[in-house]
Scaffold this motif. Structure first.
Motif, PDB file in Angstrom:
ATOM      1  N   TYR B 359      45.593  32.541  35.294  1.00 42.19           N
ATOM      2  CA  TYR B 359      44.842  33.457  34.446  1.00 42.19           C
ATOM      3  C   TYR B 359      45.445  33.522  33.043  1.00 42.19           C
ATOM      4  O   TYR B 359      46.560  33.075  32.816  1.00 42.19           O
ATOM      5  N   ARG B 360      44.713  34.153  32.160  1.00 32.92           N
ATOM      6  CA  ARG B 360      45.255  34.435  30.835  1.00 32.92           C
ATOM      7  C   ARG B 360      46.192  35.643  30.930  1.00 32.92           C
ATOM      8  O   ARG B 360      46.116  36.424  31.880  1.00 32.92           O
ATOM      9  N   ASP B 361      47.065  35.809  29.943  1.00 33.72           N
ATOM     10  CA  ASP B 361      47.785  37.068  29.828  1.00 33.72           C
ATOM     11  C   ASP B 361      47.276  37.786  28.586  1.00 33.72           C
ATOM     12  O   ASP B 361      46.208  37.457  28.074  1.00 33.72           O
ATOM     13  N   ASN B 362      48.037  38.789  28.113  1.00 33.91           N
ATOM     14  CA  ASN B 362      47.521  39.574  26.989  1.00 33.91           C
ATOM     15  C   ASN B 362      47.877  39.023  25.619  1.00 33.91           C
ATOM     16  O   ASN B 362      47.587  39.645  24.601  1.00 33.91           O
ATOM     17  N   SER B 363      48.514  37.849  25.612  1.00 33.01           N
ATOM     18  CA  SER B 363      48.869  37.281  24.313  1.00 33.01           C
ATOM     19  C   SER B 363      47.628  36.739  23.614  1.00 33.01           C
ATOM     20  O   SER B 363      46.548  36.638  24.211  1.00 33.01           O
ATOM     21  N   ASN B 364      47.791  36.399  22.379  1.00 31.53           N
ATOM     22  CA  ASN B 364      46.680  35.814  21.623  1.00 31.53           C
ATOM     23  C   ASN B 364      46.558  34.339  21.957  1.00 31.53           C
ATOM     24  O   ASN B 364      47.274  33.806  22.786  1.00 31.53           O
ATOM     25  N   GLY B 365      45.667  33.654  21.297  1.00 32.80           N
ATOM     26  CA  GLY B 365      45.603  32.208  21.450  1.00 32.80           C
ATOM     27  C   GLY B 365      44.608  31.768  22.506  1.00 32.80           C
ATOM     28  O   GLY B 365      44.405  30.588  22.717  1.00 32.80           O
ATOM     29  N   TYR B 366      43.990  32.721  23.221  1.00 33.13           N
ATOM     30  CA  TYR B 366      42.935  32.337  24.143  1.00 33.13           C
ATOM     31  C   TYR B 366      41.590  32.472  23.444  1.00 33.13           C
ATOM     32  O   TYR B 366      41.355  33.446  22.744  1.00 33.13           O
ATOM     33  N   LEU B 367      40.731  31.514  23.638  1.00 32.37           N
ATOM     34  CA  LEU B 367      39.415  31.575  23.004  1.00 32.37           C
ATOM     35  C   LEU B 367      38.391  32.104  24.004  1.00 32.37           C
ATOM     36  O   LEU B 367      38.525  31.919  25.205  1.00 32.37           O
ATOM     37  N   TRP B 373      36.155  36.013  30.276  1.00 31.33           N
ATOM     38  CA  TRP B 373      37.390  35.687  31.001  1.00 31.33           C
ATOM     39  C   TRP B 373      37.458  36.458  32.310  1.00 31.33           C
ATOM     40  O   TRP B 373      37.757  35.891  33.360  1.00 31.33           O
ATOM     41  N   GLN B 374      37.180  37.750  32.216  1.00 31.66           N
ATOM     42  CA  GLN B 374      37.299  38.567  33.427  1.00 31.66           C
ATOM     43  C   GLN B 374      36.324  38.101  34.503  1.00 31.66           C
ATOM     44  O   GLN B 374      36.698  37.925  35.653  1.00 31.66           O
ATOM     45  N   ALA B 398      46.789  29.984  32.205  1.00 34.09           N
ATOM     46  CA  ALA B 398      45.458  29.434  31.914  1.00 34.09           C
ATOM     47  C   ALA B 398      45.531  28.427  30.766  1.00 34.09           C
ATOM     48  O   ALA B 398      46.504  28.398  30.010  1.00 34.09           O
ATOM     49  N   ALA B 399      44.500  27.602  30.657  1.00 30.87           N
ATOM     50  CA  ALA B 399      44.359  26.766  29.469  1.00 30.87           C
ATOM     51  C   ALA B 399      43.829  27.657  28.342  1.00 30.87           C
ATOM     52  O   ALA B 399      43.295  28.729  28.610  1.00 30.87           O
ATOM     53  N   PHE B 400      43.967  27.220  27.110  1.00 28.86           N
ATOM     54  CA  PHE B 400      43.501  28.080  26.010  1.00 28.86           C
ATOM     55  C   PHE B 400      41.991  28.270  26.052  1.00 28.86           C
ATOM     56  O   PHE B 400      41.448  29.212  25.529  1.00 28.86           O
TER      57      PHE B 400
END
Lengths: 589, 589
Positions: B359-367, B373-374, B398-400
């Protein structure tokens, strides 16, 4: 019409006219073939758009109705003439006459122009009627890549107006069949600006076509003990330095830079050096020979002039390549097998086939002993004769490492395409220190035979798409059967499900069109895609439990009335056609 | 043993020792997993050869039998301590405590060293016994390729001496099974200095293995409507600039120079951008979706450290790649199908399988939006749960461009390998302006799903060869049956011809050994190559017209006495085993 006189006369007029239009042009050489001639000029930039201008000027000369006169010049007169019109290649050629102590040199003259005589000529330019400039292409001087590029103009001559009319009709037909257009209409391949020129991407339909031909080509050879191998496309430059390709073709290669290492890499332009590495990875005994490797793989050529949007000239070329490592006394049998395979292949795709036996000439630059050349040229000829293939012999067309057989396939428009080649190779086995242990425990060097049946799959497809006009026979048709539902009633869709199940079991490539369009629109759509068989399924088919297939026009030749068929029977016939690689429908047998 | 206390204690000692040996080393981060922990150090050049030195120093500390003591420091004390030992990353980390207004910071201390407490600790270093430094590898700081490379030391801990002994035994076994050694012994692949490091060439036997797996992987997906496509390996850099790969991975690419044009080309590192070009070559309707492309093709990564002679890290990587273009509400079904295929695949090759939901985390950099996402993370989880796969969740993996499912396969030595991945992608469809027309005639953007079942075929083979120790089951064994003639009498060879004919009809991969060697030597040879079945044919077999197959040891488990069989029956059993992709012999069923 006496073809030889006609060709010689037409040549003289073309030479005259080109020197008039391009005063700096230099006559280099000329050749005849069955249907015309070539002249090589050392000249800048003649292009297709200049053809009309040249042809008009030729016709002007012809319409003047001037005579061809054969004259004799002595050495000084001949030399003076070529000096006067600045023809340095001709001056060099004259030296051959002088060296042979030939004092009188025959010329042919029209109007204010004269050139070395080629034999007999027509009486008058008025007899020249049926010719056409076919093409211009860049070639290397003396066929040597290290020398400058010159221009080769090809002219076709015709024996009468009918033949010429036929030729133009074929050109017209060819335009209609252009594989670039069909490639788009039949959804076979695409190009992308982001990917680049000369780098086609194959859609699902095009990929089926590729795979059908590639597996047919492989199947023929796998039966004969060929084994598949797999090599990387990327390789150190060292490999091609060792093979000798680097010095000959170095500037046609794509150079690859590693950002992480100092490796000097290239994209492979040939597969043979890699295959020698697999051969050499074990010690080999005469008992194992022939060892035969087969691989459908891609080579790369840095083409400046990638023909935009077409498959004729691509930069990423897939070859159905193979290499045999064998002993000298095994060559004949291996070649016979390969010739036989080529015959089966081109018979199946319904193309005519003849071969050129390409021998060495007496010039230098060929590697290997005279004796081995003579024996192997004879072996090639014997193999070709034994199998009864139509052939002709040509000196000076061999590869530097051995003689070869070049295949010419004739398509439905009577155009001939060089499709593949079988080559003997005495050089690479030496260069790569290949060996085997013979009966007497001595180390011996094997001989390599290179062979591809299609050569470049992309180029073959370009030819094949135009040859068939996109009317692919069922065995290689990307979509073999389209099923159209008359409406979307549950009953009909259930019935279609049964048909689909049969198709799946029988490996028939089908597509179901159950969209809510009119039946006629759906049929039209299938026709545009040139699907061989279409089944329209409605209430009637369901009730009677039989179908009446719609058959593509070109497959309908002998069919008058088809009887309605049980779906199982129909699918069985399709399956048989596919397995037989049949080009006709079996429904009327 | 309480694993958590054990791991924390061992970590503290490793940190202490590394800082003693490498005074400039900086503690960055540490992680635990099921069987040990990692510590990341910002330090130059720790290599495998340093492990012994580090382990000895750890044992010296342990043998001093010192106590672990938990102490509380205030902000100033903590800061002073890390300043004193020059730990800049720790100083940064302290700021988080300060920002949370945490005044008291827990430390654990042994001897003259202390570090942030990780929880509970053992009482005394004497309780530490069973650990082993497993590996060191370079990773990017914060997992960001634009930041500096740091060193990650992995340590395994064991609950008792038995577990540790087992671990060493497995290491020993793994060494014996090393695929590089087996690759040579079983004649599967070769390397050549002329071709280059990380660029394997596959022999006929290795190529069969490749093709068996590749067609199995394809077969699973072709049934579900995937269609094969074909793309060039060479492409303009523009394509990867558009996709976003260039800016992320540009310096890992092989750059290609055209000598004929000014094109800036690269060897493709990914296939997805090309596949988008095929999707985009036609206008698409929602009725056509999902569109699924499949291709076994090669990508290229410029690896500095190509593991010499092995398939684990190669520069030319063949992927069994596929891409689905679909609508949001089709994701779950597609993912379920892919998960199911992966299960079938890994069950067939007898490897355990579990997945990580990344999964993604709360950092930036995800598009992409939080909402998408959810939803999609939930979809992935539902699909995994539905199929009952063993899974764990991890944020920040996760991948970006979207969440993913990573597959972990467990081999016969209980080693876990990341083999493949299913990825959701919301970004590339946008970047490449992909669209379809929906029910209401509106343009919509499809979602892409990337999936490979093996990932890299080369890497998979490295794992599989060691997993099976080269004892390949009959369905993928390069040679399935060896036929050995007792002598070279005509009668026997004629009988063998009949056997060969049956094998050919049934597509059994056999090899005939009729050399004039002793039978025992020929059997030995077949055993070295680990051929599943061997038939020794002599007078007796000929007279009785039955055979008694020799079966490779690992396939003999449940077999006590095999009855002699008619050759036809035997071959039929083989054919069934092959078609079923069976891992056991059916002779005892």
């Amino acid at each position: 019409m006496k073809i030889d006189e006609y060709i010689n006369s037409c040549q003289l007029i073309l030479s005259k006219v080109v020197l008039e239009i391009y005063p700096k042009a230099q006559l280099v050489n000329s050749f005849k073939d069955d249907s015309g001639f070539f002249i090589d000029f050392d000249v800048q930039s003649i292009s297709e758009t200049d053809f009309e201008k040249i042809e008009i000027k030729m016709l002007e000369t012809i319409n003047q109705k001037i005579s061809f006169s054969l004259i004799n010049l002595n050495q000084i007169q001949a030399l003076d003439w070529f000096k006067q019109i600045n023809q340095s290649y001709r001056i060099d050629q004259l030296k051959n006459y002088f060296n042979n102590n030939q004092d009188i040199i025959k010329f042919c003259k029209i109007d204010n122009f004269q050139d070395l005589s080629r034999g007999k000529y027509l009486n008058n330019t008025a007899d020249l009627k049926y010719f056409k400039i076919k093409s211009v292409s860049g070639v290397y001087l003396d066929n040597d890549v290290n020398k400058k590029q010159i221009q080769r103009i090809q002219v076709k001559v015709f024996k009468d107006s009918q033949t010429m009319a036929n030729y133009f009709q074929i050109l017209e037909q060819a335009k209609l069949r252009d594989h670039r257009r069909l490639g788009v209409n039949l959804d076979l391949f695409v190009f992308s600006d982001l990917v680049g020129a000369g780098l086609p991407l194959f859609t699902p339909r095009g990929t089926i076509l590729r795979e059908e031909f590639s597996s047919f080509s492989n199947e023929l050879r796998l039966k004969h003990g060929f084994q598949k191998v797999f090599i990387p496309h990327l390789t150190k430059k060292d490999l091609y330095e060792k093979s000798g390709h680097w010095s000959k073709f170095g500037d046609e290669l794509f150079l690859v830079t590693s950002q992480e290492t100092s490796d000097k890499l290239v994209l492979k332009p040939m597969n043979c050096p890699h295959h020698t590495r697999i051969y050499a990875s074990q010690s080999r005994s005469y008992k194992e020979l022939p060892i035969r490797y087969l691989e459908t793989t891609t080579v790369y050529r840095d083409e400046k002039t990638g023909e935009l949007g077409g498959l004729n000239r691509v930069r990423s070329i897939t070859q159905d390549d193979s290499h045999i490592f064998c002993m000298a006394d095994q060559i004949e049998e291996e070649i016979s097998f390969l010739l036989n395979s080529a015959q089966i292949f081109y018979k199946t795709v319904e193309m005519g086939l003849r071969v050129r036996l390409s021998y060495r000439d007496n010039s230098n630059g060929y590697l290997g002993s005279q004796e081995i050349w003579q024996t192997s040229q004879l072996q090639l000829k014997k193999a070709v004769e034994k199998i009864g293939l139509d052939y002709f012999e040509q000196e000076g067309e061999a590869a530097f490492y051995g003689p070869k057989i070049d295949f010419m396939a004739t398509d439905a428009l009577n155009r001939e395409h060089q499709v593949a080649t079988i080559q003997l190779d005495f050089v690479q086995p030496e260069r790569f220190d290949l060996n085997y242990i013979d009966q007497n425990d001595n180390k011996k060097t094997p001989i390599m035979i290179h062979c591809a049946l299609m050569g470049s799959i992309e180029r073959f497809l370009a030819v094949y798409i135009e040859h068939t006009n996109g009317n692919f026979p069922i065995w290689n048709a990307p979509e073999q059967l389209r099923i159209i539902s008359v409406n979307q009633s549950e009953k009909i869709l259930n019935y279609i499900d049964q048909i689909i199940e049969i198709c799946q079991t029988m490996n028939i490539r089908f597509f179901l069109d159950n969209q809510s369009e009119s039946v006629s629109k759906k049929i039209k759509q299938a026709e545009l895609l040139k699907i061989p068989y279409v089944l329209v399924i409605g209430e009637k088919e369901l009730e009677d439990n039989v179908i009446l297939p719609r058959i593509r026009k070109d497959l309908r030749n002998n069919l008058n009335n088809i009887e309605p068929l049980k779906i199982n029977n129909f699918c069985q016939i399709l399956q048989t056609e596919i397995q037989k690689r049949s080009n006709k429908t079996l429904l009327d047998l």
